[in-house]
Write an enzyme that holds these catalytic residues in place. Sequence first.
Site, short mmCIF file in Angstrom:
data_model
loop_
_atom_site.label_atom_id
_atom_site.label_comp_id
_atom_site.label_asym_id
_atom_site.label_seq_id
_atom_site.Cartn_x
_atom_site.Cartn_y
_atom_site.Cartn_z
N GLU A 114 3.69 4.63 2.04
CA GLU A 114 3.18 4.61 0.91
C GLU A 114 1.78 4.72 0.81
O GLU A 114 1.26 5.28 0.17
CB GLU A 114 3.83 2.99 0.49
CG GLU A 114 3.15 2.53 -0.84
CD GLU A 114 3.55 1.09 -1.00
OE1 GLU A 114 3.42 0.70 -2.27
OE2 GLU A 114 3.63 0.48 -0.02
N ASP A 154 10.21 -1.86 -6.79
CA ASP A 154 9.19 -2.35 -6.17
C ASP A 154 8.85 -3.76 -6.80
O ASP A 154 9.14 -4.80 -6.41
CB ASP A 154 8.14 -1.53 -6.20
CG ASP A 154 6.86 -1.68 -4.87
OD1 ASP A 154 7.46 -2.37 -4.05
OD2 ASP A 154 5.99 -1.24 -5.25
#
Length: 373
Positions: A207, A304
């Site tokens: 990420e 998320d």
Amino acid sequence: MDVTETIKALPKVVLHDHLDGGLRPETIIELAAQTGYELPATDPQELGAWFSQAANSGSLVRYLETFGHTVAVMQTVEGLRRVAREMVEDHAADGAVYVESRWAPEQHVAGGLSLQEAFDAVQQGIDEGVAAVASRGGSIRVGQLVTAMRHADRWDEIADLALANRDRGAVGFDIAGAENGFPPNRFPQVWRKLNDAGFPVTIHAGEADGIESISQAVHLGQALRIGHGVRITQDIEGFGTDNPRLGRVANWVRDNQIALEVCPCSNLQTDAALDADGNPLRELPQHPVSGLRDLDFAVTINTDNRLMSATSMSHEMARLVQEANWTFDDLRDVTLAAAWSAFIHHDERHELGERIIAQYEQVLGSQVLKRSL
């Protein structure tokens, strides 16, 4: 029924959703008022907009700073119970049938709770939410992903907490927070302990850091899933062309169908998704999720942080359909991939997959071909 309403009615599996990233603005305001905690805004609409704007900075560090406010109102049994209960109800209202909610208990003990008390409060809230959904004729299953903060030194302790509660709601272990500079090899004994105990692991990787982070996650951490993982494209030469060539890490992840917990909206906000030159991708059609799907990676779609990204599973899916030309077949396939990657037993995965197929047939009004489970 339009596309948006159709998508909302489809069954969903959520593998990457942070408990402290999905609060209702109204709840934050009410909990903050009980303790005198000061917020950037006290109007629900204004506060929701503030979180969305702050998270849209293009920086993962700045994105993570917004959690200071949500964590602050989650320091009591009452606060944790309420947030967990509402999380379950909100996901169910959006069509979710299975959810794994991740959170870091170590961040919720400032008010005097022990780690176990914090875990119990969240589990009680989850149980209340599941019961509330059932009372309205629905059905949802929710587990806890117990998470250690990467920058802290409590990985062993948090892993022990997860193992101690593996039959009481804990379904897996994760590490989260600042990825760059805090790799899995900081505490290699944690991964040995979890593996010896046969306890599932998912690790945030790919990420805010690159291939080495993903490599450590799947080899040292023996992660069964990768949180985000979008920078795996750095190990795919010619990604997006007719002749892509996978490197060793990318091949390992695909060969073993290690699920990528992709969060499209969040990835665009935090500059997680990059092009071949390392430049941030700003538009959803450019996001690598479609290319990774086409290469047969085990792609799953997730939220998320619903508050910070002003999103939901229906929103993520609708954007993929409307902006990236995804089909209902694509949505079904990534949902089945998520079901098959859930931290539950084989027979339970199979039952979850059958439920998804049946609900797709019911919603879409046509036979949906069964893929092998």
